[in-house]
Write a protein that holds these residues in place. Structure first.
Motif, PDB file in Angstrom:
ATOM      1  N   ILE A   1       0.843  -1.204   0.000  1.00 11.00           N
ATOM      2  CA  ILE A   1       0.000   0.000   0.000  1.00 11.00           C
ATOM      3  C   ILE A   1       0.878   1.254   0.000  1.00 11.00           C
ATOM      4  N   ARG A   2       1.932   1.232   0.816  1.00  7.20           N
ATOM      5  CA  ARG A   2       2.823   2.398   0.872  1.00  7.20           C
ATOM      6  C   ARG A   2       3.510   2.594  -0.463  1.00  7.20           C
ATOM      7  N   ARG A   3       4.044   1.485  -1.021  1.00 11.09           N
ATOM      8  CA  ARG A   3       4.734   1.585  -2.313  1.00 11.09           C
ATOM      9  C   ARG A   3       3.833   2.129  -3.404  1.00 11.09           C
ATOM     10  N   SER A   4       2.551   1.810  -3.323  1.00  9.89           N
ATOM     11  CA  SER A   4       1.627   2.268  -4.358  1.00  9.89           C
ATOM     12  C   SER A   4       1.117   3.677  -4.078  1.00  9.89           C
ATOM     13  N   GLY A   5       1.613   4.271  -3.003  1.00 10.23           N
ATOM     14  CA  GLY A   5       1.236   5.654  -2.689  1.00 10.23           C
ATOM     15  C   GLY A   5      -0.201   5.796  -2.212  1.00 10.23           C
ATOM     16  N   LEU A   6      -0.781   4.722  -1.677  1.00 11.19           N
ATOM     17  CA  LEU A   6      -2.195   4.773  -1.307  1.00 11.19           C
ATOM     18  C   LEU A   6      -2.418   4.944   0.204  1.00 11.19           C
ATOM     19  N   TYR A   7      -1.333   4.858   0.977  1.00 10.30           N
ATOM     20  CA  TYR A   7      -1.493   4.801   2.433  1.00 10.30           C
ATOM     21  C   TYR A   7      -2.315   5.968   2.979  1.00 10.30           C
ATOM     22  N   ASP A   8      -2.024   7.172   2.519  1.00  5.04           N
ATOM     23  CA  ASP A   8      -2.695   8.341   3.094  1.00  5.04           C
ATOM     24  C   ASP A   8      -4.127   8.533   2.610  1.00  5.04           C
ATOM     25  N   GLN A   9      -4.519   7.769   1.607  1.00  8.37           N
ATOM     26  CA  GLN A   9      -5.914   7.879   1.143  1.00  8.37           C
ATOM     27  C   GLN A   9      -6.831   6.934   1.906  1.00  8.37           C
TER      28      GLN A   9
END
Ligand code: XMP
Length: 516
Positions: A426-434
C-alpha cells in the motif's frame, strides 16, 4: 475565543473546524450546560462571540432546546445557524411555523442587503449556492433585525441586527456545499467578534507546555504509551514541559504489528531520551488468551490485564500523582454530550486512554481540545516522524481481534507477516494516506491450493481497507484490480502458510471495521 452552543446537529464539529481554521480557538458546549460554561468562560474575559449550531428539534415544540436567556444579555456577537436562527427568533420575539416548506440540499441565496457578515464575500444583488436542511420556517423576525438574504423557501434565510451584532442564517455555512460558508464563519469570528486569528499549532504548543507546568508543578507523571499517534504526541509534549518528571510505561501485550514494539522503545528511549519502562507481558497475555475464541471475552481479558500490569508498574515507580492520557476533543464532546437514550454496546473498547478512575490519580490531558488531524499537526510541530504521525488507527486489543478463533504465537507471527507485506505494498503504491485503516485478518480456515506441481492445504487471509472520517461509518476502499492481484501474489509468495487471499468489501454499517 468563541463558544459554540450545540443544539445537537450532526455537523457541529465542522463549525469548530472552520473556526479553528480561521486561527481562532473555540469550544463546543451542549445547550443544557451552556449556562455554566458561559460563567466560566466569561470569568476569564476571553469570550468574544457565540455561535448557535443547528439541531434536529423543532422550536415550535414544547420543551424544545433553547439558549440560556443570559446569553443574550452578555452583549456579545452571536451567530445562529439553522435551528440556531430559529431559536434566536423564538427567544427574541419573532415567530416560526412548522412544516410549510421544507428545504433540503442545494438552494440559492439572493443577497438583499450588505452586512458585516457578508463583508468582502457577498454583495447586494448576487446569488450564491448554500446548503439547507430544515423543515420549519421563520415567519416573523424580532425587532431590530432585517432580512439580508432570501431563498425560494425562506424569506428570512439570512438576517442581521447590526446594533446588537446578532447574525443568523437558515443554511449551513460549515459544510463544504455552502461554497463560501467558511468565509462567512471567518468573517464572524474575525471581523464581527474581533478575534485576532493568531491561534496556531506553535502557539498551542507553548500554551500547552505552560499549562502542564502549572498543573503538575514538581509532581511526577506516568503516561501509558501504545505506539499510536495520540499517546506518543501527549508523551513528547509533556516531556518537553517537565522533562524527567515524566515516566512512560509501555505495556507490550505481544499483539502489536511487526516491529512496532521495538520502534516505540527506540523512538522514546533512544531518540527522545524519555524515561521508558518496557514491560514485555506477552507471555502473560497469550497465556490468559489461550483457547479463548469469543470476541468479547478476548477484549475483556486484554483490557483487564492491561490495567493490572499498568497499575503494577505505576506502583513500582511510586509517588506519581498524575496520569497522562491522549484524550481527544471528540471523546470529550461525546462523553458530555446529550445522547438519544441508552445505546447498545457493540464492542467493549479498550485503549491506553481508558485507564480507570480506580487508579486514583489526577489526569493530565493536554490534547483534550484537539481534533485528530490537529494532533497530527502538533506531532509534526514537535518533530515526531511522519511514519508515526500519519499512522492509521490501531485498536487497543491489537491483532487479537484480527484472528477469529483462538490465538497462538504461530498465528500471530503469520498474521504479522501478511500484514507487513500488505502495508508495504500500500505504501509503495502511494495509497497509504488515502486510506483510513488497512489491515489483514487471519481466517480460521484452511483451503486447498496448488503451488508448483504440489497440493497445498494452507490458511486463508482476508485484507481490509476502509475510508472513513471518524471510524463511526466506513466504506471499503476501491483498490484497482491490479493492486489486489499484485498484493495477493506477493503474500502467497512471501508468506509461507498462506495459500489464499480474499478482499473484504463490506461497509460499516452493516459490518464493523474490525472483524471482532
Ligand atoms: P469498529 O470495529 O468498531 O472500529 O468499526 C472502529 C474504530 O475503532 C477501532 N477500535 C478500537 N480502538 N480500542 C481502540 O482503541 C478498541 O478496543 C478498539 N476496537 C476497535 C478500530 O480499529 C476502528 O478504527
Amino acid at each position: 475565543r468563541i463558544l459554540i452552543i450545540d443544539f445537537g446537529s450532526q455537523v457541529t464539529q465542522l463549525i469548530a473546524r472552520r473556526v479553528r481554521e480561521s486561527g481562532v480557538y473555540c469550544e463546543i458546549v451542549p445547550f443544557q450546560k451552556a449556562d455554566k460554561c458561559l460563567d466560566l468562560v466569561n470569568d476569564h474575559g476571553t469570550l468574544k462571540g457565540i455561535i448557535f449550531s443547528g439541531g434536529p428539534a423543532s422550536t415550535t415544540e414544547e420543551f424544545s432546546p433553547r439558549a440560556p436567556d443570559g446569553v443574550f444579555k452578555l452583549g456579545l456577537p452571536i451567530f445562529g445557524i439553522c435551528y440556531g436562527e430559529q431559536t434566536i427568533c423564538m427567544q427574541l420575539g419573532g415567530a416560526v411555523e412548522t412544516g410549510h416548506h421544507r428545504e433540503f440540499g442545494r438552494a440559492f441565496l439572493e443577497i438583499k442587503d450588505d452586512c458585516d457578515l457578508f463583508d468582502g464575500v457577498w454583495a447586494k444583488g448576487e446569488k450564491h449556492q448554500v446548503w439547507m436542511s430544515h423543515g420549519d420556517k421563520i415567519t416573523e423576525i424580532p425587532t431590530g433585525f432585517r432580512a439580508v438574504g432570501v431563498s425560494d423557501g425562506s424569506p428570512f434565510a439570512a438576517i442581521a441586527d447590526d446594533v446588537r451584532k446578532i447574525y443568523a442564517v437558515q443554511f449551513h455555512p460549515e459544510v463544504m456545499h455552502t461554497l463560501d460558508g467558511a468565509k462567512l464563519l471567518r468573517n464572524f469570528v474575525r471581523k464581527v467578534a474581533g478575534c485576532s486569528g493568531e491561534w496556531t499549532m506553535k502557539g498551542f504548543r507553548n500554551e500547552a507546555i505552560a499549562k502542564i507546568r502549572e498543573q503538575v508543578g514538581k509532581g511526577r507523571v506516568i503516561c501509558g504509551l501504545s505506539g499510536g499517534v495520540d499517546s506518543s504526541v501527549a508523551a513528547v509534549l509533556i516531556h518537553e514541559a517537565i522533562g524527567d518528571q515524566l515516566t512512560c510505561v509501555f505495556v507490550d501485550h505481544g499483539l502489536l504489528r511487526k516491529g512496532e514494539g521495538e520502534e516505540v522503545v527506540r523512538l522514546f528511549r533512544d531518540h527522545y531520551n524519555i524515561p521508558l519502562i518496557h514491560n514485555d507481558a506477552s507471555d502473560l497475555f497469550l497465556g490468559k488468551l489461550a483457547g479463548v475464541s469469543d470476541p468479547e471475552t478476548k477484549r475483556k481479558i486484554i483490557g483487564g490485564l492491561f490495567i493490572d500490569v499498568f497499575e503494577a508498574e505505576a506502583k513500582k515507580i511510586g509517588g506519581a500523582e498524575f496520569l497522562a492520557q491522549g484524550t481527544l476533543y471528540p471523546d470529550v464532546i461525546e462523553s458530555i454530550s446529550f445522547s438519544g437514550g441508552p445505546s447498545v454496546t457493540i464492542k467493549s473498547h479498550h485503549n491506553v486512554g481508558g485507564l480507570p478512575a480506580r487508579m486514583n490519580m489526577k489526569l493530565v490531558e493536554p490534547l483534550r481540545e484537539l481534533f485528530k488531524d490537529e494532533v497530527r499537526m502538533l506531532g509534526r510541530e514537535l518533530g515526531l516522524p511522519e511514519s508515526l504521525v500519519g499512522r492509521h488507527p490501531f485498536p487497543g486489543p491489537g491483532l487479537a481481534i484480527r484472528i477469529p478463533g483462538d490465538i497462538t504465537r504461530d498465528k500471530l507471527d503469520l498474521l504479522r507477516e501478511v500484514d507487513a507485506v500488505y502495508l508495504d505494498e500500500i505504501r509503495r503504491s502511494g495509497l497509504y494516506d488515502q486510506i483510513w485503516q488497512a489491515f489483514a485478518v487471519l481466517l480460521p480456515v484452511r483451503t486447498v491450493g496448488v503451488m508448483g506441481d504440489g497440493r497445498t492445504y494452507d490458511q486463508a487471509c482476508a485484507l481490509r481497507a476502509v475510508t472513513s472520517t471518524d471510524g463511526m461509518t466506513a466504506d471499503y476502499y476501491p483498490f484497482p484490480h491490479d493492486f489486489l492481484g499484485r498484493v495477493a501474489t506477493r503474500i502467497i509468495n512471501e508468506v509461507r502458510g498462506i495459500n489464499r487471499v480474499t478482499y473484504d468489501i463490506t461497509s460499516k454499517p452493516p459490518g464493523t471495521i474490525e472483524w471482532e
